[in-house]
Write a protein that holds these residues in place. Structure first.
Motif, short mmCIF file in Angstrom:
data_model
loop_
_atom_site.label_atom_id
_atom_site.label_comp_id
_atom_site.label_asym_id
_atom_site.label_seq_id
_atom_site.Cartn_x
_atom_site.Cartn_y
_atom_site.Cartn_z
N LEU A 174 0.91 -1.18 0.02
CA LEU A 174 0.18 0.06 -0.17
C LEU A 174 0.87 1.36 -0.07
O LEU A 174 1.59 1.52 1.01
CB LEU A 174 -0.84 -0.05 1.31
CG LEU A 174 -1.74 1.23 1.21
CD1 LEU A 174 -3.08 1.04 0.27
CD2 LEU A 174 -2.42 1.25 2.89
N PRO A 175 0.86 2.18 -1.18
CA PRO A 175 1.75 3.52 -1.15
C PRO A 175 1.09 4.27 -0.09
O PRO A 175 -0.06 4.56 -0.05
CB PRO A 175 1.49 3.76 -2.57
CG PRO A 175 0.91 2.71 -3.37
CD PRO A 175 0.33 1.87 -2.28
N VAL A 176 1.87 4.89 0.58
CA VAL A 176 1.52 6.06 1.62
C VAL A 176 2.51 6.99 1.30
O VAL A 176 3.86 7.02 1.49
CB VAL A 176 1.79 5.37 3.12
CG1 VAL A 176 1.19 6.37 3.91
CG2 VAL A 176 0.96 4.05 3.25
N SER A 177 2.04 8.12 1.29
CA SER A 177 2.92 9.71 1.33
C SER A 177 2.38 10.36 2.90
O SER A 177 1.40 10.35 3.03
CB SER A 177 2.49 10.24 0.14
OG SER A 177 1.35 10.98 0.09
N VAL A 178 3.51 10.94 3.44
CA VAL A 178 3.35 11.85 4.51
C VAL A 178 3.95 13.18 4.16
O VAL A 178 5.08 13.39 4.01
CB VAL A 178 3.80 11.35 5.90
CG1 VAL A 178 3.72 12.16 6.97
CG2 VAL A 178 3.56 9.71 6.05
N ASP A 223 3.91 10.53 -6.54
CA ASP A 223 2.73 11.24 -7.21
C ASP A 223 1.77 11.56 -6.10
O ASP A 223 1.24 12.60 -6.15
CB ASP A 223 2.23 10.12 -8.14
CG ASP A 223 2.88 9.86 -9.31
OD1 ASP A 223 3.73 10.63 -9.62
OD2 ASP A 223 2.43 8.94 -10.11
N LEU A 224 1.82 10.80 -4.87
CA LEU A 224 0.75 11.25 -3.91
C LEU A 224 1.58 12.63 -3.09
O LEU A 224 0.65 13.36 -2.94
CB LEU A 224 0.77 9.93 -2.86
CG LEU A 224 -0.01 8.78 -3.47
CD1 LEU A 224 0.19 7.76 -2.36
CD2 LEU A 224 -1.61 9.24 -3.74
N LEU A 225 2.67 12.29 -2.85
CA LEU A 225 3.60 13.44 -2.38
C LEU A 225 3.17 15.03 -3.21
O LEU A 225 2.84 15.89 -2.63
CB LEU A 225 4.94 13.35 -2.28
CG LEU A 225 5.38 12.68 -0.94
CD1 LEU A 225 6.85 12.19 -1.33
CD2 LEU A 225 5.19 13.22 0.25
N ASP A 226 3.11 14.73 -4.51
CA ASP A 226 3.25 15.96 -5.47
C ASP A 226 1.84 16.47 -5.38
O ASP A 226 1.39 17.82 -5.63
CB ASP A 226 3.44 15.52 -6.67
CG ASP A 226 4.89 15.12 -6.81
OD1 ASP A 226 5.86 15.68 -6.20
OD2 ASP A 226 5.24 14.29 -7.98
N LEU A 227 0.79 15.67 -5.03
CA LEU A 227 -0.64 16.50 -4.51
C LEU A 227 -0.43 17.57 -3.52
O LEU A 227 -1.54 18.29 -3.64
CB LEU A 227 -1.60 15.44 -4.41
CG LEU A 227 -1.68 14.31 -5.44
CD1 LEU A 227 -2.69 13.13 -5.15
CD2 LEU A 227 -2.43 15.08 -6.46
N GLY A 228 0.48 17.43 -2.62
CA GLY A 228 0.48 18.56 -1.60
C GLY A 228 -0.31 18.25 -0.54
O GLY A 228 -1.10 17.36 -0.14
#
Length: 211
Positions: free
Chosen positions: A150-154, A205-210
């Motif tokens: 599961l990809p996760v960005s913080v 990609d998730l991080l780039d959503l800010g």
């Protein structure tokens, strides 16, 4: 050390989560969470995450909404009070820069017990959390356990306690979850690298959503 004491004492895990971690995150860091509907609920999985702060493990574990065992560098377990707290919260030690068979066994035990396991796919912190060099360890574990990743960005955690800071800052934090990624069907290096890169792209990609 085998799978941590928290596996045998879920009460301590939930006490720390609901009385300490969750109120702090929502009250001090204006936590936002996106994509929780993508979190697998009926099977164990590996949360592969960005890493910009030592606070990332409790942040991610809180947002996953289910008991999560995180690999943590063994030095943290020697810190008074902190070492015991992270054990109760499901962490287990790993020796960095070496093939740690004990840590691998602990991760497999956690997955077999139905827990999620949290790993940082780069293995170390980066300034803003973006993955620049994905390591194959998390994907190899997923292959051995046959569980999804599961990809996760913080986003923003690196601003809470930047290197050199003596006190934390009240910075906003956003956690995002991506679509689960199937484990590789073999442990061949080429396939492990392909899936690792897939995970890295998804996290970035998730991080780039800010915010």
């Amino acid at each position: 050390m085998s799978f941590p004491e928290a596996q045998r004492n879920l009460i301590s895990y939930h006490v720390i989560k609901w009385l300490l971690v969750s109120p702090t995150l929502h009250g001090c860091f204006r936590l936002r969470i996106y994509g929780q509907e993508l979190i697998p609920q009926d099977q164990p999985f590996i949360a592969v995450a960005s890493h910009a702060s030592n606070l990332d493990p409790p942040i991610i574990a809180n947002c996953l909404g289910r008991p999560t065992a995180f690999m943590a560098k063994e030095e943290l377990f020697t810190v008074p009070v902190l070492g015991e707290v992270i054990r109760w919260y499901g962490a287990f030690p790993v020796k960095r820069g070496a093939a740690d068979r004990a840590a691998l066994r602990s991760a497999l035990e956690a997955l077999e017990a139905g827990w999620a396991v949290g790993l940082f796919i780069q293995g170390t912190r980066t300034l803003d959390g973006h993955i620049t060099e994905a390591q194959p360890g998390a994907v190899l574990l997923a292959s051995k356990a046959n569980v999804p990743l599961l990809p996760v960005s913080v986003w923003g955690s690196g601003d809470i306690l930047p290197k050199g800071a003596k006190f934390p800052k009240f910075a906003p934090v956003t956690v995002r979850f991506g679509q689960p990624i199937a484990p590789p069907q073999s442990s061949h290096r080429e396939e492990l690298n392909q899936v690792s890169q897939h995970c890295a792209r998804a996290i970035n990609d998730l991080l780039d959503l800010g915010r």
